[in-house]
Design an enzyme around this catalytic site. Structure first.
Site, PDB file in Angstrom:
ATOM      1  N   HIS A 132       5.641   5.570  -0.891  1.00  0.00           N
ATOM      2  CA  HIS A 132       6.399   4.727   0.123  1.00  0.00           C
ATOM      3  C   HIS A 132       7.804   5.244   0.427  1.00  0.00           C
ATOM      4  O   HIS A 132       8.092   5.441   1.414  1.00  0.00           O
ATOM      5  CB  HIS A 132       6.572   3.395  -0.677  1.00  0.00           C
ATOM      6  CG  HIS A 132       5.374   2.450  -0.780  1.00  0.00           C
ATOM      7  ND1 HIS A 132       5.213   1.978  -2.161  1.00  0.00           N
ATOM      8  CD2 HIS A 132       4.297   2.164   0.102  1.00  0.00           C
ATOM      9  CE1 HIS A 132       4.185   1.164  -2.090  1.00  0.00           C
ATOM     10  NE2 HIS A 132       3.615   1.467  -0.859  1.00  0.00           N
TER      11      HIS A 132
ATOM     12  N   SER B  61       0.311   1.738  -5.546  1.00  0.00           N
ATOM     13  CA  SER B  61       0.949   0.592  -6.494  1.00  0.00           C
ATOM     14  C   SER B  61      -0.227   0.110  -7.333  1.00  0.00           C
ATOM     15  O   SER B  61       0.390   0.090  -8.803  1.00  0.00           O
ATOM     16  CB  SER B  61       1.284  -0.429  -5.416  1.00  0.00           C
ATOM     17  OG  SER B  61       2.135  -0.158  -4.702  1.00  0.00           O
TER      18      SER B  61
ATOM     19  N   ARG C  42      -3.198   7.631   3.221  1.00  0.00           N
ATOM     20  CA  ARG C  42      -3.499   8.529   2.194  1.00  0.00           C
ATOM     21  C   ARG C  42      -4.624   9.243   2.557  1.00  0.00           C
ATOM     22  O   ARG C  42      -4.756  10.583   2.234  1.00  0.00           O
ATOM     23  CB  ARG C  42      -3.320   7.977   0.925  1.00  0.00           C
ATOM     24  CG  ARG C  42      -1.837   7.666   0.636  1.00  0.00           C
ATOM     25  CD  ARG C  42      -2.024   6.618  -0.596  1.00  0.00           C
ATOM     26  NE  ARG C  42      -2.861   5.485  -0.156  1.00  0.00           N
ATOM     27  CZ  ARG C  42      -2.805   4.324  -0.994  1.00  0.00           C
ATOM     28  NH1 ARG C  42      -1.937   4.124  -1.983  1.00  0.00           N
ATOM     29  NH2 ARG C  42      -3.465   3.261  -0.480  1.00  0.00           N
TER      30      ARG C  42
ATOM     31  N   LYS D  99      -4.432  -9.629  -2.307  1.00  0.00           N
ATOM     32  CA  LYS D  99      -4.090  -9.086  -3.486  1.00  0.00           C
ATOM     33  C   LYS D  99      -3.253 -10.235  -4.110  1.00  0.00           C
ATOM     34  O   LYS D  99      -2.468 -10.833  -3.643  1.00  0.00           O
ATOM     35  CB  LYS D  99      -3.118  -7.726  -3.297  1.00  0.00           C
ATOM     36  CG  LYS D  99      -3.983  -6.611  -2.691  1.00  0.00           C
ATOM     37  CD  LYS D  99      -2.867  -5.530  -2.639  1.00  0.00           C
ATOM     38  CE  LYS D  99      -3.303  -4.216  -1.922  1.00  0.00           C
ATOM     39  NZ  LYS D  99      -2.200  -3.074  -1.430  1.00  0.00           N
TER      40      LYS D  99
HETATM   41  O1  PNS Z   1       0.964  -2.526   1.150  1.00  0.00           O
HETATM   42  P1  PNS Z   1      -0.263  -3.563   1.622  1.00  0.00           P
HETATM   43  O2  PNS Z   1      -0.700  -4.394   0.619  1.00  0.00           O
HETATM   44  O3  PNS Z   1      -1.268  -2.501   2.169  1.00  0.00           O
HETATM   45  O4  PNS Z   1       0.416  -4.203   2.990  1.00  0.00           O
HETATM   46  C1  PNS Z   1      -0.607  -4.796   3.876  1.00  0.00           C
HETATM   47  C2  PNS Z   1       0.282  -5.986   4.829  1.00  0.00           C
HETATM   48  C3  PNS Z   1       1.057  -6.796   3.958  1.00  0.00           C
HETATM   49  C4  PNS Z   1       1.178  -5.055   5.728  1.00  0.00           C
HETATM   50  C5  PNS Z   1      -0.672  -6.590   5.401  1.00  0.00           C
HETATM   51  O5  PNS Z   1      -1.375  -7.466   4.483  1.00  0.00           O
HETATM   52  C6  PNS Z   1      -0.026  -7.647   6.497  1.00  0.00           C
HETATM   53  O6  PNS Z   1       0.395  -7.111   7.486  1.00  0.00           O
HETATM   54  N1  PNS Z   1       0.128  -9.055   5.971  1.00  0.00           N
HETATM   55  C7  PNS Z   1       0.932  -9.982   6.850  1.00  0.00           C
HETATM   56  C8  PNS Z   1      -0.128 -11.065   7.437  1.00  0.00           C
HETATM   57  C9  PNS Z   1      -0.546 -10.197   8.786  1.00  0.00           C
HETATM   58  O7  PNS Z   1       0.085 -10.184   9.576  1.00  0.00           O
HETATM   59  N2  PNS Z   1      -2.131  -9.930   8.820  1.00  0.00           N
HETATM   60  C10 PNS Z   1      -2.658  -9.660   9.761  1.00  0.00           C
HETATM   61  C11 PNS Z   1      -3.051  -8.217   9.887  1.00  0.00           C
HETATM   62  S1  PNS Z   1      -4.605  -8.181  10.488  1.00  0.00           S
END
Ligand code: PNS
Length: 163
Positions: free
Chosen positions: A17, A128, A90, A41
């Site tokens: 990150h 993570s 990644r 998650k």
């Molecule tokens: O680090 P991560 O867990 O891969 O991040 C994923 C994240 C938090 C960026 C994604 O789940 C997200 O954008 N969540 C907010 C809700 C949202 O907008 N969902 C629609 C995306 S399809």
């Protein structure tokens, strides 16, 4: 003035990150590191803990700030006037879900563009989840997480293990 968001759950932040933050801070005028809940998650670190660690490691970047949001990413982008979502990639395994999210976000708000940055190859195995798994078994995560927050992460994982 291009404002970009680097969103994620950062549970916890890793060197992968940090590498993306560093490179995106050079590519855009302003970068907002946004902690969002990932509905897929269950998080180990509280939102405030994740934000606090990100604030520590981004202190040195003058054009980066850290924030948190509960809701849709594209709504947050509108709120903070950001036109770019930055994501790190990644491996091919990341691609499928990121591709789907990028298309969903574009459908929700076509004015916000998702841009991908390839990870630095030395961090391609770091996530993570791997950090939590290795530290949970007492393994060495020193090269996987920013040094300023290494002890905070180890202490939290140990406290949960011993609870
Ligand atoms: O680090 P991560 O867990 O891969 O991040 C994923 C994240 C938090 C960026 C994604 O789940 C997200 O954008 N969540 C907010 C809700 C949202 O907008 N969902 C629609 C995306 S399809």
């Amino acid at each position: 003035m291009v404002r970009a968001i680097y969103p994620g759950s950062f549970d916890p932040v890793t060197n992968g990150h940090l590498d993306i933050i560093e490179r995106a801070s050079r590519a855009f005028d302003h970068l907002i590191v946004a902690v969002l809940e990932n509905p897929r998650k269950v998080s180990l670190f509280k939102m405030e803990e994740r934000v606090a660690m990100l604030k520590i490691i981004t202190k040195k970047f003058s054009n980066v700030n850290v924030d948190s949001y509960n809701g849709l990413l594209v709504d947050y982008a509108d709120k903070v006037n950001a036109s770019i979502i930055v994501k790190g990639l990644r491996a091919v395994s990341d691609f499928e879900i990121e591709f789907q999210m990028a298309l969903a976000n574009r459908k929700l708000n076509s004015k916000v563009e998702t841009l991908f940055m390839m990870t630095n190859n030395i961090y391609s195995f770091v996530s993570s989840s791997i950090v939590k798994e290795v530290a949970g078994y007492g393994g060495n995560i020193r090269d996987m997480v920013p040094k300023e927050v290494h002890q905070i992460i180890v202490d939290k994982i140990n406290s949960v293990k011993n609870a």
